[in-house]
Design a protein around this motif. Sequence first.
Motif, PDB file in Angstrom:
ATOM      1  N   THR A 185       0.832  -1.206   0.000  1.00 15.73           N
ATOM      2  CA  THR A 185       0.000   0.000   0.000  1.00 15.73           C
ATOM      3  C   THR A 185       0.867   1.257   0.000  1.00 15.73           C
ATOM      4  O   THR A 185       0.536   2.249  -0.637  1.00 15.73           O
ATOM      5  CB  THR A 185      -0.939   0.021   1.218  1.00 15.73           C
ATOM      6  OG1 THR A 185      -0.211  -0.349   2.371  1.00 15.73           O
ATOM      7  CG2 THR A 185      -2.093  -0.919   1.019  1.00 15.73           C
ATOM      8  N   LYS A 186       2.007   1.169   0.704  1.00 16.69           N
ATOM      9  CA  LYS A 186       2.917   2.325   0.706  1.00 16.69           C
ATOM     10  C   LYS A 186       3.395   2.633  -0.706  1.00 16.69           C
ATOM     11  O   LYS A 186       3.574   3.789  -1.080  1.00 16.69           O
ATOM     12  CB  LYS A 186       4.140   2.018   1.569  1.00 16.69           C
ATOM     13  CG  LYS A 186       3.855   1.978   3.042  1.00 16.69           C
ATOM     14  CD  LYS A 186       5.162   1.729   3.769  1.00 16.69           C
ATOM     15  CE  LYS A 186       4.910   1.414   5.219  1.00 16.69           C
ATOM     16  NZ  LYS A 186       6.130   0.885   5.840  1.00 16.69           N
ATOM     17  N   MET A 187       3.629   1.546  -1.462  1.00 16.83           N
ATOM     18  CA  MET A 187       4.104   1.711  -2.835  1.00 16.83           C
ATOM     19  C   MET A 187       3.084   2.498  -3.648  1.00 16.83           C
ATOM     20  O   MET A 187       3.435   3.403  -4.402  1.00 16.83           O
ATOM     21  CB  MET A 187       4.307   0.325  -3.446  1.00 16.83           C
ATOM     22  CG  MET A 187       4.986   0.342  -4.783  1.00 16.83           C
ATOM     23  SD  MET A 187       6.747   0.474  -4.581  1.00 16.83           S
ATOM     24  CE  MET A 187       7.146  -1.192  -4.081  1.00 16.83           C
ATOM     25  N   ILE A 188       1.812   2.137  -3.480  1.00 21.90           N
ATOM     26  CA  ILE A 188       0.768   2.797  -4.275  1.00 21.90           C
ATOM     27  C   ILE A 188       0.704   4.285  -3.928  1.00 21.90           C
ATOM     28  O   ILE A 188       0.612   5.136  -4.820  1.00 21.90           O
ATOM     29  CB  ILE A 188      -0.590   2.093  -4.053  1.00 21.90           C
ATOM     30  CG1 ILE A 188      -0.490   0.652  -4.572  1.00 21.90           C
ATOM     31  CG2 ILE A 188      -1.715   2.842  -4.755  1.00 21.90           C
ATOM     32  CD1 ILE A 188      -1.688  -0.208  -4.269  1.00 21.90           C
ATOM     33  N   VAL A 189       0.802   4.611  -2.638  1.00 23.25           N
ATOM     34  CA  VAL A 189       0.787   6.024  -2.242  1.00 23.25           C
ATOM     35  C   VAL A 189       2.009   6.744  -2.820  1.00 23.25           C
ATOM     36  O   VAL A 189       1.907   7.846  -3.365  1.00 23.25           O
ATOM     37  CB  VAL A 189       0.765   6.159  -0.702  1.00 23.25           C
ATOM     38  CG1 VAL A 189       0.851   7.620  -0.297  1.00 23.25           C
ATOM     39  CG2 VAL A 189      -0.486   5.535  -0.130  1.00 23.25           C
ATOM     40  N   ALA A 190       3.169   6.093  -2.724  1.00 18.93           N
ATOM     41  CA  ALA A 190       4.396   6.726  -3.221  1.00 18.93           C
ATOM     42  C   ALA A 190       4.319   6.959  -4.722  1.00 18.93           C
ATOM     43  O   ALA A 190       4.764   8.000  -5.227  1.00 18.93           O
ATOM     44  CB  ALA A 190       5.611   5.865  -2.880  1.00 18.93           C
ATOM     45  N   LEU A 191       3.738   6.010  -5.438  1.00 13.54           N
ATOM     46  CA  LEU A 191       3.637   6.170  -6.892  1.00 13.54           C
ATOM     47  C   LEU A 191       2.684   7.306  -7.242  1.00 13.54           C
ATOM     48  O   LEU A 191       2.835   7.969  -8.265  1.00 13.54           O
ATOM     49  CB  LEU A 191       3.168   4.866  -7.536  1.00 13.54           C
ATOM     50  CG  LEU A 191       4.226   3.757  -7.552  1.00 13.54           C
ATOM     51  CD1 LEU A 191       3.604   2.439  -7.976  1.00 13.54           C
ATOM     52  CD2 LEU A 191       5.386   4.122  -8.451  1.00 13.54           C
ATOM     53  N   GLY A 192       1.687   7.534  -6.384  1.00 16.05           N
ATOM     54  CA  GLY A 192       0.798   8.675  -6.614  1.00 16.05           C
ATOM     55  C   GLY A 192       1.511   9.985  -6.357  1.00 16.05           C
ATOM     56  O   GLY A 192       1.460  10.915  -7.160  1.00 16.05           O
ATOM     57  N   ILE A 193       2.201  10.020  -5.236  1.00 17.75           N
ATOM     58  CA  ILE A 193       2.829  11.275  -4.828  1.00 17.75           C
ATOM     59  C   ILE A 193       3.986  11.651  -5.761  1.00 17.75           C
ATOM     60  O   ILE A 193       4.302  12.824  -5.927  1.00 17.75           O
ATOM     61  CB  ILE A 193       3.287  11.180  -3.356  1.00 17.75           C
ATOM     62  CG1 ILE A 193       2.766  12.389  -2.577  1.00 17.75           C
ATOM     63  CG2 ILE A 193       4.780  11.093  -3.216  1.00 17.75           C
ATOM     64  CD1 ILE A 193       2.812  12.227  -1.093  1.00 17.75           C
ATOM     65  N   CYS A 194       4.595  10.661  -6.403  1.00 15.60           N
ATOM     66  CA  CYS A 194       5.764  10.956  -7.243  1.00 15.60           C
ATOM     67  C   CYS A 194       5.394  11.893  -8.394  1.00 15.60           C
ATOM     68  O   CYS A 194       6.196  12.728  -8.805  1.00 15.60           O
ATOM     69  CB  CYS A 194       6.416   9.679  -7.747  1.00 15.60           C
ATOM     70  SG  CYS A 194       5.691   9.004  -9.236  1.00 15.60           S
ATOM     71  N   PHE A 195       4.164  11.799  -8.892  1.00 15.44           N
ATOM     72  CA  PHE A 195       3.759  12.703  -9.976  1.00 15.44           C
ATOM     73  C   PHE A 195       3.817  14.158  -9.517  1.00 15.44           C
ATOM     74  O   PHE A 195       4.248  15.029 -10.247  1.00 15.44           O
ATOM     75  CB  PHE A 195       2.337  12.377 -10.439  1.00 15.44           C
ATOM     76  CG  PHE A 195       2.251  11.177 -11.318  1.00 15.44           C
ATOM     77  CD1 PHE A 195       2.358  11.304 -12.691  1.00 15.44           C
ATOM     78  CD2 PHE A 195       2.089   9.920 -10.779  1.00 15.44           C
ATOM     79  CE1 PHE A 195       2.295  10.200 -13.506  1.00 15.44           C
ATOM     80  CE2 PHE A 195       2.033   8.807 -11.591  1.00 15.44           C
ATOM     81  CZ  PHE A 195       2.132   8.946 -12.952  1.00 15.44           C
ATOM     82  N   THR A 196       3.350  14.369  -8.280  1.00 12.79           N
ATOM     83  CA  THR A 196       3.336  15.753  -7.798  1.00 12.79           C
ATOM     84  C   THR A 196       4.758  16.228  -7.528  1.00 12.79           C
ATOM     85  O   THR A 196       5.056  17.402  -7.691  1.00 12.79           O
ATOM     86  CB  THR A 196       2.489  15.888  -6.529  1.00 12.79           C
ATOM     87  OG1 THR A 196       3.112  15.172  -5.466  1.00 12.79           O
ATOM     88  CG2 THR A 196       1.094  15.346  -6.735  1.00 12.79           C
ATOM     89  N   LEU A 197       5.646  15.300  -7.129  1.00 12.17           N
ATOM     90  CA  LEU A 197       7.043  15.691  -6.912  1.00 12.17           C
ATOM     91  C   LEU A 197       7.729  15.986  -8.236  1.00 12.17           C
ATOM     92  O   LEU A 197       8.579  16.870  -8.322  1.00 12.17           O
ATOM     93  CB  LEU A 197       7.807  14.585  -6.179  1.00 12.17           C
ATOM     94  CG  LEU A 197       7.324  14.241  -4.772  1.00 12.17           C
ATOM     95  CD1 LEU A 197       8.160  13.114  -4.193  1.00 12.17           C
ATOM     96  CD2 LEU A 197       7.381  15.453  -3.856  1.00 12.17           C
ATOM     97  N   GLY A 215      14.701   7.377  -3.209  1.00 13.18           N
ATOM     98  CA  GLY A 215      14.786   6.670  -4.481  1.00 13.18           C
ATOM     99  C   GLY A 215      15.215   7.545  -5.638  1.00 13.18           C
ATOM    100  O   GLY A 215      15.126   7.139  -6.784  1.00 13.18           O
ATOM    101  N   GLY A 216      15.648   8.766  -5.364  1.00 10.74           N
ATOM    102  CA  GLY A 216      16.240   9.584  -6.411  1.00 10.74           C
ATOM    103  C   GLY A 216      15.296  10.551  -7.099  1.00 10.74           C
ATOM    104  O   GLY A 216      15.661  11.161  -8.096  1.00 10.74           O
ATOM    105  N   VAL A 217      14.084  10.718  -6.594  1.00  9.41           N
ATOM    106  CA  VAL A 217      13.193  11.721  -7.179  1.00  9.41           C
ATOM    107  C   VAL A 217      13.623  13.090  -6.651  1.00  9.41           C
ATOM    108  O   VAL A 217      13.796  13.263  -5.451  1.00  9.41           O
ATOM    109  CB  VAL A 217      11.725  11.451  -6.790  1.00  9.41           C
ATOM    110  CG1 VAL A 217      10.813  12.513  -7.373  1.00  9.41           C
ATOM    111  CG2 VAL A 217      11.298  10.078  -7.268  1.00  9.41           C
TER     112      VAL A 217
END
Lengths: 412, 512
Positions: A124-136, A352-354
């Motif tokens: 579930t953390k992965m899914i949240v992180a993948l969402g937030i990465c777009f905004t980053l 992770g380098g973002v």
Amino acid sequence: MSAAVIAERVIPRKNFGRTLMIIGGVITALAVILWFALPPSIFYDLALYVGIVGVGLLAYGANQAFSKKSSDQVVEFTKKTTSGFIMNNAIIIALLMMVVVIMIIQPRFMQLNVLLDILTMSSTKMIVALGICFTLLIAGTDLSAGRMVGLAAVISTSMLQTAGYANRFFPDIPALPIILPILLAVVACAIFGVLNGFLVARFGMHPFIATLAVQVIVYGATSLYFDMPPNKSQPIGGIRPDFVALGQTKILQIGGFSGISILVPIALVVTVIIWFVLNKTVFGKNVYAIGGNREAAVVSGVNVFKTIMCIFILASVLYGLAGVLEAARTAGATNNYGNGYELDAIAACVVGGVSLNGGVGKVSGIVTGVLIFTVIQYGLQFIAVSPMWQQVIKGAIIAVAVAIDLMKYRKK
Amino acid sequence: MSDVILEMKHITKEFPGVKALDDVQLTVRKGSVHALMGENGAGKSTLMKCLFGIYHEDAGEIILDGEKLEIMNSKQALDLGISMIHQELHPIRFRPVMENIWLGRFPMRGIAVDKKTMYQKTKELFKEVDLDVNPEIDAGKLSASTLQLVEIAKAVSYNSKIIIMDEPTSSLTENETQHLFKIIRQLQDKGCAIIYISHKMEEILKISDEVTIMRDGKYVGTWDAKDLTTDLIIKRMVGRDMTNRFPEKHYTPQDIPILKVTDYTSTNPKSFRHVNFELKKGEILGIGGLVGAQRTELVEAIFGLRSIESGTVEMNGKPIKIKSPPDAIEAKIALLTEERRATGIFGILSVLDNTVIANQRAYAKGGVLKENERWKAAKKSNEELKTKTPSMMELIENLSGGNQQKVLLARWLLTNPEILILDEPTRGIDVGAKYEIYTIMHKLAEEGKAIIMISSEMPELLGMSDRIMVMAEGRVTGTLDAIDADSVSVMNYATHFVEKAEDEIDESEVVK
């Protein structure tokens, strides 16, 4: 041949790939031997991990040897390229070293079940992180992520309680098809995603402020909903088993194998979809373009308003999905679900380098980032490090990882 | 030689995939103006960044005043008496000019900044260089050219032994350039050496004592300026004879109007007003004028980047409405912006991504990209323009300015435009690349495409345009056929409103 000669040489990429394949093959063979030779009571599933390393090398070597794109390039082994390699992969190297150290301290860590637990916890953390990465990626952020997880958890569970449960949220609600509450939960998140996007894209508000405002609104709204009579802010329980199955089912339970949580393949599918969206679609390229140089994106005809709206909506849909899965996994929900998830997710992305400056970041990095945090948490618990020390170590890793990342770019 | 102040020997610097400097040398004498010349990508800026401590050379030595040094950062360079005026200025926009000048070395009284002394010192400094600017005005309120002069004053304030000037005149008008030269002469009299980077031959020959020429990251040679001519410099810079600065014309504009702009007026009252013009197929229309003539604002409005109060645009006889860049691209209009770094390139993205960004839909189906077609289109387009890049995946920021510009041209050509608006298409680009871009422009005109070119370089404007439209203070003051035009007639139109314009600048900039 002396070490110095080995350290400085140039070989064709094809040979490099072949060498890696041979090493990988040997390690894989070794793993098969170990599988039968090692007593499982002492070494648990060590052979399996050796096997993973072997197959990994084999695959990478094959990619290097047969890929057409870079076949004419050579591989250089110099001090510079070696240190460059270590710098570029510092995070993964640190992760592997940590795993090895924990394995030595506590051999039980070598069990396959440990790996599966880590993957499940990461899902579930992965899914949240993948969402937030777009905004980053557009040099923004999203502080409302965690509260949206809570919103989705509360909405979905409130309509999916068993008929016989005493404290039902909606006492008279009939048994709904499971998809309906889930959709409602995700749509509720998406509405707040629209609000996020609108504040950022229409008014040019900094995402930090816009999503902070929405974070507070979402938490308030969730609490209001949660406090409706007859529930009156009691934890939602008595969840229907068919919904719980969404988070607790184990697949591939064959023989003595305990099975893989269904969350793992779900997270995997989401990861693949997001990778595809970021790398293979017009939308993904526009995200990188806006993050790279917003003014130039405007001139190049990129629809910045639309792209930013899509980013926040897509992100909120992913938070909603994560919230639903979280509720199913824990078979319950309160309005405090998901609290602080956004910071964990941002930390994982950054490790992770973002880049917070936008435009830089890969899905593989985000996956690594999320896994690192779970491994730390799980591994340190495993060797009985106190939770307080865990916090200190977690913070230190964020600082060190980002420092290494910045050194990469500073070296000019 | 006792009058040598700086020696750089065997300087080598490598970037991933590019050898930017290869065994380069530079010897500068005390109190001299030393011009550093070369095409873009020749390594001039890189060499200067090594001297100023922004980059660190991989090999070689720097000898300042007889002492071998290793310069680790800019602060150290400034302490050693080396200052640099950068090509692109980055002032702190919301702080006063004087704080920008004394940043990092504020006059102090105890633990507090001594504003009074700072004000006084700034006043004195401005007087010394004959600059009339209020020290307390926010730096962001100054025009680019005034900022440039402030930056020069700042360099003077360090009492440097060496001042590096990287394209100091790129945003200056003729008068301001003369002003700069006066300051340079003053500095020279004090024994300060100037390293002067510029592409403008006339300037170099006028101001410099010695000229060092570089090519492809290598040292070509150093000559006395009085022994050089423009042709000689160009020949040594490009390594071949360059008899013509402009390619020969093989086309004639067609008598078919493609674009008609009527009564175009900006919503900003200080910008363009009542602009009328017509553009024909296969024609290069030059727009001339001084800095501040609102030429960029006009074309950006046509492209949908700025709003207008009134006016119409007709294309091929039909009125069109352009409210945003996507509308413009749809209407087959392309705009190459003036500021390559700020509004052109995506530095951290690849050449491939940079090339196709304006035309992504063409290589996608249902939003999903067709990788192969993208690649092919970008490669073909860049090969046609002879872009030099190690690969399509190279980050664009690692290319030289000229090659970046070609990638941007390739980007717009992929949208298959009928009208190309080129805003200062050769700014900060070396002679060789300029010639190539001119050739491309001619080829496009021959294909029947219409080109609007804004240029502040008089020879370029006269040499490339079929017709020249001159603007001053937001209005069109005249339109000339290129055959009848010379620099005097263009300047006449360009200064049409200039007195009034100067009054306005005074009001906004010098609050006193």
